[in-house]
Design a protein around this motif. Sequence first.
Motif, PDB file in Angstrom:
ATOM      1  N   GLU A 127      49.080  34.575  47.293  1.00  0.00           N
ATOM      2  CA  GLU A 127      48.595  35.954  47.373  1.00  0.00           C
ATOM      3  C   GLU A 127      47.218  36.099  46.725  1.00  0.00           C
ATOM      4  O   GLU A 127      46.345  36.813  47.249  1.00  0.00           O
ATOM      5  N   PHE A 128      47.010  35.397  45.615  1.00  0.00           N
ATOM      6  CA  PHE A 128      45.725  35.480  44.914  1.00  0.00           C
ATOM      7  C   PHE A 128      44.590  34.906  45.775  1.00  0.00           C
ATOM      8  O   PHE A 128      43.512  35.490  45.878  1.00  0.00           O
ATOM      9  N   SER A 157      45.678  43.594  41.698  1.00  0.00           N
ATOM     10  CA  SER A 157      45.461  44.036  40.321  1.00  0.00           C
ATOM     11  C   SER A 157      46.582  43.589  39.386  1.00  0.00           C
ATOM     12  O   SER A 157      46.361  43.369  38.181  1.00  0.00           O
ATOM     13  N   VAL A 158      47.776  43.409  39.903  1.00  0.00           N
ATOM     14  CA  VAL A 158      48.908  42.949  39.091  1.00  0.00           C
ATOM     15  C   VAL A 158      48.938  41.422  39.025  1.00  0.00           C
ATOM     16  O   VAL A 158      49.300  40.825  37.993  1.00  0.00           O
ATOM     17  N   ILE A 159      48.542  40.779  40.119  1.00  0.00           N
ATOM     18  CA  ILE A 159      48.615  39.310  40.208  1.00  0.00           C
ATOM     19  C   ILE A 159      47.543  38.639  39.359  1.00  0.00           C
ATOM     20  O   ILE A 159      47.799  37.619  38.704  1.00  0.00           O
ATOM     21  N   GLU A 160      46.346  39.195  39.308  1.00  0.00           N
ATOM     22  CA  GLU A 160      45.216  38.528  38.637  1.00  0.00           C
ATOM     23  C   GLU A 160      45.494  38.241  37.163  1.00  0.00           C
ATOM     24  O   GLU A 160      45.240  37.107  36.704  1.00  0.00           O
ATOM     25  N   PRO A 161      46.032  39.180  36.343  1.00  0.00           N
ATOM     26  CA  PRO A 161      46.316  38.854  34.936  1.00  0.00           C
ATOM     27  C   PRO A 161      47.338  37.724  34.783  1.00  0.00           C
ATOM     28  O   PRO A 161      47.220  36.883  33.883  1.00  0.00           O
ATOM     29  N   GLN A 162      48.300  37.690  35.676  1.00  0.00           N
ATOM     30  CA  GLN A 162      49.303  36.628  35.605  1.00  0.00           C
ATOM     31  C   GLN A 162      48.667  35.250  35.886  1.00  0.00           C
ATOM     32  O   GLN A 162      49.012  34.255  35.242  1.00  0.00           O
ATOM     33  N   ILE A 163      47.774  35.219  36.842  1.00  0.00           N
ATOM     34  CA  ILE A 163      47.065  33.974  37.156  1.00  0.00           C
ATOM     35  C   ILE A 163      46.227  33.533  35.956  1.00  0.00           C
ATOM     36  O   ILE A 163      46.167  32.335  35.620  1.00  0.00           O
ATOM     37  N   ARG A 164      45.577  34.447  35.269  1.00  0.00           N
ATOM     38  CA  ARG A 164      44.768  34.129  34.095  1.00  0.00           C
ATOM     39  C   ARG A 164      45.630  33.504  32.994  1.00  0.00           C
ATOM     40  O   ARG A 164      45.220  32.530  32.347  1.00  0.00           O
TER      41      ARG A 164
END
Length: 460
Positions: A127-128, A157-164
């Motif tokens: 998804e990212f 917007s929810v996925i990006e912090p998790q990827i970081r």
Amino acid sequence: EGWERNAEHNDCVIFSLEELSLHQQEIERLEHIDKWCRDLKILYLQNNLIGKIENVSKLKKLEYLNLALNNIEKIENLEGCEELAKLDLTVNFIGELSSIKTLKHNIHLKELFLMGNPCASFDHYREFVVATLPQLKWLDGKEIEPSERIKALQEYSVIEPQIREQEKDHCLKRAKLKEEAQRKHQEEAKNEDKRSNAGFGGRWDTDINATLSSLESKDHLQAPDTEEHNTKKLDNSEDDLEFWNKPCLFTPESRLETLRHMEKQRKNQEKLSEKKKKVKPPRTLITEDGKALNVNEPKIDFSLKDSEKQIILDLAVYRYMDTSLINVDVQPTYVRVMIKGKPFQLVLPAEVKPDSSSAKRSQTTGHLVICMPKVGEVITGGQRTFTSVKTTSDRSSEYINTRSKHMEKLEVDPSKHSFPDVANIVQEKKHTPRRRPEPKIIPSEEDPTFEDNPEVPPLI
């Protein structure tokens, strides 16, 4: 050399190449490609040890870049590849998934492969990527549906912090692995230094007298080279087994370590092969007592024809072998042919004339045919017994000698003449000279015996 070999189909001109394959070349760094091959459209670099994407930003026409099975940990330096449409980064070590944002400038990018990388195991990885690169049509061989992209953009917007967060964890693990690999490398370097600086027999000798005594004993009792060779071979095989049986993680450092080990084994194998070549004794062609031996080191077929006047040797030399690689030496009792440095020697059944011999190559089969005429003396195994062969000149001389024994002498009677009368030796036969036949005389009219017959036609 590798560049020229890959440019053979382009008349060895690398500057105008449009496709270049450099896979499985153990390349550790990209260099000179952007200077030498500006017109490249396809570049294959898979299965190497490349740790960083660099020196490709000036390839404006590049459409397909394959960097699968390398040591790449980050996507970078591809902004200048304006025509890039397909990028393959399968089975690398990319953990910074956010580095794909640098591919936003590659507006023609349609296909991307990231399977086999650490980032591919992150939660919400697909998804990212789909939300970050809107120009992408295929990801890891799977087509991106419009509905999938809409959903990914909504959850970005929810996925990006998790990827970081997952990237940070991966970076910490990689830092620890790098430290361990560096420490291990330093320990191995120290052990190698100890082995290289060790004394005789792999131990440290501090007593000078002991060292001297060991040297003297070595002069008297020297171990054969074969034993040392066998021990070294055993040590190398044990080290090789220990290396391959040792468990390790799949990291860029372990791949480099494997390459170094394989290079070391290759060099040791080359050294052993060189020693074997040096140890090989030279081929004996003639014994100490001067006897020639039969040798066929090139292992080629041959036939020998022994006739009354000459000996013919037919060697089945390879048809397309250059004649400059063949050297023929004919001796009275044997013939030697050097074929690419390998000797072929054959003892002849009879003595021949080297000066009158000839060697020719067959134009159809390429065979080497050596004609060696025999001499008039036959060699036997023990003492030399010569059987004279009578030639035409010998027979004529014998005929003259027999005539000289039975020569008849002319005796002259001294009472008649002291010198023979040469003028009267041959009696001349008096013969009348040949005369032309006299023509018939036609009687004239004045002749009294002439009678004119009117019935007879006149003579013309």
